[in-house]
Design a protein around this motif. Structure first.
Motif, short mmCIF file in Angstrom:
data_model
loop_
_atom_site.label_atom_id
_atom_site.label_comp_id
_atom_site.label_asym_id
_atom_site.label_seq_id
_atom_site.Cartn_x
_atom_site.Cartn_y
_atom_site.Cartn_z
N ALA A 104 30.84 38.68 -1.11
CA ALA A 104 30.43 38.82 -2.51
C ALA A 104 30.76 37.56 -3.30
O ALA A 104 29.97 37.12 -4.15
CB ALA A 104 31.11 40.03 -3.14
N SER A 105 31.89 36.94 -3.05
CA SER A 105 32.25 35.73 -3.78
C SER A 105 31.34 34.57 -3.39
O SER A 105 31.00 33.73 -4.22
CB SER A 105 33.72 35.37 -3.58
OG SER A 105 33.96 35.05 -2.22
N ARG A 106 30.93 34.52 -2.13
CA ARG A 106 29.99 33.49 -1.70
C ARG A 106 28.64 33.65 -2.41
O ARG A 106 28.04 32.69 -2.85
CB ARG A 106 29.81 33.53 -0.19
CG ARG A 106 31.01 33.06 0.56
CD ARG A 106 30.76 33.11 2.04
NE ARG A 106 32.01 32.87 2.76
CZ ARG A 106 32.21 33.21 3.99
NH1 ARG A 106 31.26 33.80 4.68
NH2 ARG A 106 33.37 32.96 4.57
N TYR A 107 28.19 34.89 -2.48
CA TYR A 107 26.92 35.16 -3.17
C TYR A 107 27.01 34.81 -4.65
O TYR A 107 26.07 34.29 -5.24
CB TYR A 107 26.50 36.62 -3.00
CG TYR A 107 26.08 36.98 -1.60
CD1 TYR A 107 25.18 36.19 -0.90
CD2 TYR A 107 26.60 38.10 -0.97
CE1 TYR A 107 24.79 36.51 0.40
CE2 TYR A 107 26.23 38.44 0.32
CZ TYR A 107 25.31 37.64 0.99
OH TYR A 107 24.94 37.97 2.27
N LEU A 108 28.15 35.08 -5.24
CA LEU A 108 28.35 34.76 -6.66
C LEU A 108 28.30 33.25 -6.88
O LEU A 108 27.67 32.77 -7.83
CB LEU A 108 29.69 35.32 -7.15
CG LEU A 108 30.01 35.08 -8.61
CD1 LEU A 108 28.98 35.77 -9.51
CD2 LEU A 108 31.40 35.57 -8.95
N LEU A 137 25.30 28.61 -8.89
CA LEU A 137 24.72 27.31 -8.59
C LEU A 137 23.20 27.33 -8.78
O LEU A 137 22.62 26.41 -9.35
CB LEU A 137 25.08 26.89 -7.16
CG LEU A 137 24.65 25.49 -6.74
CD1 LEU A 137 25.32 24.44 -7.60
CD2 LEU A 137 24.97 25.28 -5.27
N GLY A 138 22.55 28.39 -8.35
CA GLY A 138 21.10 28.53 -8.52
C GLY A 138 20.71 28.60 -9.99
O GLY A 138 19.72 27.98 -10.41
N LEU A 139 21.47 29.34 -10.78
CA LEU A 139 21.20 29.41 -12.22
C LEU A 139 21.37 28.05 -12.89
O LEU A 139 20.56 27.66 -13.73
CB LEU A 139 22.11 30.45 -12.88
CG LEU A 139 21.78 31.91 -12.59
CD1 LEU A 139 22.85 32.82 -13.18
CD2 LEU A 139 20.41 32.26 -13.12
N LEU A 140 22.39 27.34 -12.52
CA LEU A 140 22.64 26.01 -13.09
C LEU A 140 21.50 25.06 -12.75
O LEU A 140 21.00 24.34 -13.62
CB LEU A 140 23.98 25.46 -12.59
CG LEU A 140 24.40 24.11 -13.14
CD1 LEU A 140 24.61 24.21 -14.64
CD2 LEU A 140 25.65 23.63 -12.47
N ILE A 141 21.08 25.06 -11.48
CA ILE A 141 19.96 24.19 -11.08
C ILE A 141 18.68 24.61 -11.81
O ILE A 141 17.90 23.77 -12.24
CB ILE A 141 19.79 24.23 -9.54
CG1 ILE A 141 20.97 23.53 -8.87
CG2 ILE A 141 18.47 23.59 -9.13
CD1 ILE A 141 21.01 23.70 -7.37
N GLY A 142 18.47 25.91 -11.98
CA GLY A 142 17.30 26.40 -12.70
C GLY A 142 17.28 25.96 -14.15
O GLY A 142 16.24 25.56 -14.68
N VAL A 143 18.43 26.00 -14.81
CA VAL A 143 18.51 25.57 -16.22
C VAL A 143 18.22 24.08 -16.33
O VAL A 143 17.45 23.64 -17.20
CB VAL A 143 19.90 25.91 -16.81
CG1 VAL A 143 20.12 25.20 -18.12
CG2 VAL A 143 20.04 27.41 -16.98
N VAL A 144 18.80 23.28 -15.45
CA VAL A 144 18.57 21.83 -15.47
C VAL A 144 17.10 21.52 -15.22
O VAL A 144 16.49 20.69 -15.91
CB VAL A 144 19.48 21.12 -14.45
CG1 VAL A 144 19.08 19.67 -14.27
CG2 VAL A 144 20.94 21.22 -14.89
#
Length: 143
Positions: free
Chosen positions: A11-15, A20-27
């Protein structure tokens, strides 16, 4: 060798991957929006905003009962100078007969107002109303 307290749960790996995916998406979204914005020409909107502000200042002078030639002439001169760039600001409409007619009517209204500058509030009200009508007529056809 394997310490159970040091292992991460799935679960922590998925989090971490999700964050990281959200951050890359925002950028990536910000970069895309900036690229789209860079391709847009700000001149037409800027011209319309400055002309609207000059018209608004004419209206404010009228409301404040500041209707002398010295109060209204600079605003009318600014509007007239800005009206010279209407075809430049909207190159796709340059050959449209209706657009040319609206631009010519607007310039004629301003030319008449500058030839006989409004010296009192009644005359300024008429000029302000006509300028507003000319703007509104064009916006109804092309907005």
């Amino acid at each position: 060798m394997n310490d159970p307290s040091r292992t991460q749960s799935p679960a922590s790996r998925y989090l971490i991957v999700l964050i990281l995916g959200l951050l890359i998406g925002v950028v990536a979204t910000v970069m895309l929006m900036r690229a789209i914005q860079a391709r847009q020409d700000p001149f037409p909107d800027s011209l319309m905003q400055v002309m609207a502000r000059q018209s608004q200042l004419l209206g404010e002078s009228l409301k404040q009962n500041r209707c002398t030639i010295n109060d209204s002439t600079p605003r009318l001169q600014s509007l007239r100078a800005l009206s010279n760039d209407l075809e430049l600001a909207f190159p796709s409409l340059r050959d449209d007969a209706r657009f040319q007619q609206h631009a010519s009517r607007f310039r004629a209204t301003l030319n008449d107002a500058l030839a006989n500058p409004p010296a009192d509030c009644a005359t300024l009200a008429v000029v302000t109303e006509q300028v507003g009508k000319d703007c509104k007529a064009c916006h109804q056809d092309f907005r």
